[in-house]
Write a protein that holds these residues in place. Structure first.
Motif, PDB file in Angstrom:
ATOM      1  N   LEU A  33       0.618  -1.309  -0.184  1.00 39.92           N
ATOM      2  CA  LEU A  33       0.102   0.136  -0.067  1.00 39.92           C
ATOM      3  C   LEU A  33       0.733   1.272   0.036  1.00 39.92           C
ATOM      4  O   LEU A  33       0.410   2.333  -0.777  1.00 39.92           O
ATOM      5  CB  LEU A  33      -0.792   0.028   1.253  1.00 39.92           C
ATOM      6  CG  LEU A  33      -2.064   1.199   1.346  1.00 39.92           C
ATOM      7  CD1 LEU A  33      -2.804   1.189  -0.098  1.00 39.92           C
ATOM      8  CD2 LEU A  33      -2.904   1.089   2.391  1.00 39.92           C
ATOM      9  N   PRO A  34       1.895   1.373   0.701  1.00 42.68           N
ATOM     10  CA  PRO A  34       2.754   2.539   0.853  1.00 42.68           C
ATOM     11  C   PRO A  34       3.268   2.761  -0.857  1.00 42.68           C
ATOM     12  O   PRO A  34       3.360   3.889  -1.153  1.00 42.68           O
ATOM     13  CB  PRO A  34       3.911   2.296   1.996  1.00 42.68           C
ATOM     14  CG  PRO A  34       3.371   1.544   2.641  1.00 42.68           C
ATOM     15  CD  PRO A  34       2.408   0.491   1.839  1.00 42.68           C
ATOM     16  N   LEU A  35       3.845   1.669  -1.239  1.00 43.17           N
ATOM     17  CA  LEU A  35       4.340   1.972  -2.721  1.00 43.17           C
ATOM     18  C   LEU A  35       3.211   2.503  -3.679  1.00 43.17           C
ATOM     19  O   LEU A  35       3.523   3.500  -4.286  1.00 43.17           O
ATOM     20  CB  LEU A  35       4.562   0.673  -3.196  1.00 43.17           C
ATOM     21  CG  LEU A  35       5.322   0.588  -4.469  1.00 43.17           C
ATOM     22  CD1 LEU A  35       6.970   1.181  -4.625  1.00 43.17           C
ATOM     23  CD2 LEU A  35       5.442  -0.775  -4.981  1.00 43.17           C
ATOM     24  N   ALA A  36       1.970   2.146  -3.779  1.00 37.06           N
ATOM     25  CA  ALA A  36       0.844   2.339  -4.573  1.00 37.06           C
ATOM     26  C   ALA A  36       0.524   3.651  -3.912  1.00 37.06           C
ATOM     27  O   ALA A  36       0.156   4.703  -4.800  1.00 37.06           O
ATOM     28  CB  ALA A  36      -0.263   1.354  -4.209  1.00 37.06           C
ATOM     29  N   MET A  37       0.521   3.938  -2.783  1.00 37.21           N
ATOM     30  CA  MET A  37       0.005   5.422  -2.517  1.00 37.21           C
ATOM     31  C   MET A  37       0.972   6.389  -3.024  1.00 37.21           C
ATOM     32  O   MET A  37       0.630   7.570  -3.431  1.00 37.21           O
ATOM     33  CB  MET A  37       0.131   5.542  -0.926  1.00 37.21           C
ATOM     34  CG  MET A  37      -0.757   6.748  -0.575  1.00 37.21           C
ATOM     35  SD  MET A  37      -1.025   6.608   1.343  1.00 37.21           S
ATOM     36  CE  MET A  37      -2.325   5.428   1.257  1.00 37.21           C
ATOM     37  N   ALA A  38       2.361   6.064  -2.861  1.00 34.73           N
ATOM     38  CA  ALA A  38       3.419   7.228  -3.247  1.00 34.73           C
ATOM     39  C   ALA A  38       3.358   7.426  -4.614  1.00 34.73           C
ATOM     40  O   ALA A  38       3.398   8.385  -5.347  1.00 34.73           O
ATOM     41  CB  ALA A  38       4.884   6.638  -2.789  1.00 34.73           C
ATOM     42  N   PHE A  39       3.066   6.378  -5.676  1.00 33.04           N
ATOM     43  CA  PHE A  39       3.136   6.640  -7.084  1.00 33.04           C
ATOM     44  C   PHE A  39       1.684   7.328  -7.440  1.00 33.04           C
ATOM     45  O   PHE A  39       1.764   8.267  -8.100  1.00 33.04           O
ATOM     46  CB  PHE A  39       3.069   5.327  -7.829  1.00 33.04           C
ATOM     47  CG  PHE A  39       4.340   4.794  -8.016  1.00 33.04           C
ATOM     48  CD1 PHE A  39       5.425   5.379  -8.615  1.00 33.04           C
ATOM     49  CD2 PHE A  39       4.976   3.442  -7.398  1.00 33.04           C
ATOM     50  CE1 PHE A  39       6.555   4.837  -8.775  1.00 33.04           C
ATOM     51  CE2 PHE A  39       6.088   2.956  -7.678  1.00 33.04           C
ATOM     52  CZ  PHE A  39       7.020   3.540  -8.190  1.00 33.04           C
ATOM     53  N   SER A  40       0.766   7.236  -6.814  1.00 34.32           N
ATOM     54  CA  SER A  40      -0.405   7.665  -6.871  1.00 34.32           C
ATOM     55  C   SER A  40      -0.464   9.232  -6.451  1.00 34.32           C
ATOM     56  O   SER A  40      -1.090   9.934  -6.970  1.00 34.32           O
ATOM     57  CB  SER A  40      -1.779   6.976  -6.321  1.00 34.32           C
ATOM     58  OG  SER A  40      -1.738   7.347  -4.919  1.00 34.32           O
ATOM     59  N   MET A  41       0.173   9.542  -5.742  1.00 36.29           N
ATOM     60  CA  MET A  41       0.436  11.111  -5.185  1.00 36.29           C
ATOM     61  C   MET A  41       1.613  11.839  -5.721  1.00 36.29           C
ATOM     62  O   MET A  41       1.830  13.081  -5.563  1.00 36.29           O
ATOM     63  CB  MET A  41       0.654  11.205  -3.571  1.00 36.29           C
ATOM     64  CG  MET A  41      -0.577  10.656  -2.710  1.00 36.29           C
ATOM     65  SD  MET A  41      -0.420  10.286  -1.148  1.00 36.29           S
ATOM     66  CE  MET A  41      -0.281  12.034  -0.535  1.00 36.29           C
ATOM     67  N   GLU A  42       2.457  11.070  -6.569  1.00 38.08           N
ATOM     68  CA  GLU A  42       3.687  11.595  -7.169  1.00 38.08           C
ATOM     69  C   GLU A  42       3.001  12.713  -8.172  1.00 38.08           C
ATOM     70  O   GLU A  42       2.217  12.653  -8.916  1.00 38.08           O
ATOM     71  CB  GLU A  42       4.434  10.658  -7.844  1.00 38.08           C
ATOM     72  CG  GLU A  42       5.753  11.230  -8.300  1.00 38.08           C
ATOM     73  CD  GLU A  42       6.685  11.548  -7.312  1.00 38.08           C
ATOM     74  OE1 GLU A  42       7.694  11.975  -7.846  1.00 38.08           O
ATOM     75  OE2 GLU A  42       6.390  11.108  -6.379  1.00 38.08           O
ATOM     76  N   PRO A  43       3.378  13.975  -8.231  1.00 37.82           N
ATOM     77  CA  PRO A  43       3.018  14.839  -9.332  1.00 37.82           C
ATOM     78  C   PRO A  43       3.294  14.574 -10.752  1.00 37.82           C
ATOM     79  O   PRO A  43       4.329  13.625 -10.994  1.00 37.82           O
ATOM     80  CB  PRO A  43       4.133  16.361  -8.904  1.00 37.82           C
ATOM     81  CG  PRO A  43       4.672  15.796  -7.920  1.00 37.82           C
ATOM     82  CD  PRO A  43       4.789  14.295  -7.470  1.00 37.82           C
TER      83      PRO A  43
END
Length: 140
Positions: free
Chosen positions: A92-102
């Protein structure tokens, strides 16, 4: 340029991660979810259809569950596509980081590696952390 995130796994893990991301971030049209083999059908055709609908200018991040798994292996041929990143061992942290990346520019290989490292750092044996915290408290 758009960023598309494909979340793919054996069975329903990818669906759960996508639903959890939607819980935190709201509906995201950038996600495509593949729940492989729940209908006993190969996923090759589904993957091909997804990539046929993605513009060559779009960046694609593919998150899969297992490095040596068949789902990840089905995406390997697409990893040579420009601006396409294949990352196995999702959490989940990986998916969240990619989804929040500008999304105003393509991500560099260095940035992808930073995101992966940060997600790996979220995997902890909490009992050990608690023991260390309790020992620190006793020393004070």
């Amino acid at each position: 340029m758009k960023r598309r995130i494909i979340i793919a796994s054996h069975s329903m893990l990818s669906d759960g991660i996508a639903k959890t991301l939607q819980f935190f971030q709201g509906e995201q049209e950038q996600f495509t979810v593949i729940t492989a083999y729940v209908d006993n059908k190969p996923i090759d055709e589904q993957i091909e259809l997804i990539f046929n609908e993605i513009s060559v200018e779009d960046e694609v991040v593919i998150l899969t569950d297992l490095l040596a798994g068949s789902v990840n292996q089905k995406f390997v041929p697409y990893s040579s596509r420009p601006h396409t990143h294949l990352v196995a061992g999702m959490n989940l942290p990986l998916a969240m980081a990619f989804s929040m990346e500008p999304c105003h520019e393509y991500m560099s290989s260095d940035r992808i590696q930073e995101i992966v490292k940060e997600a790996q750092d979220q995997v902890k044996y909490v009992n050990l952390l608690l023991t260390a915290t309790n020992e620190d408290d006793e020393d004070e």
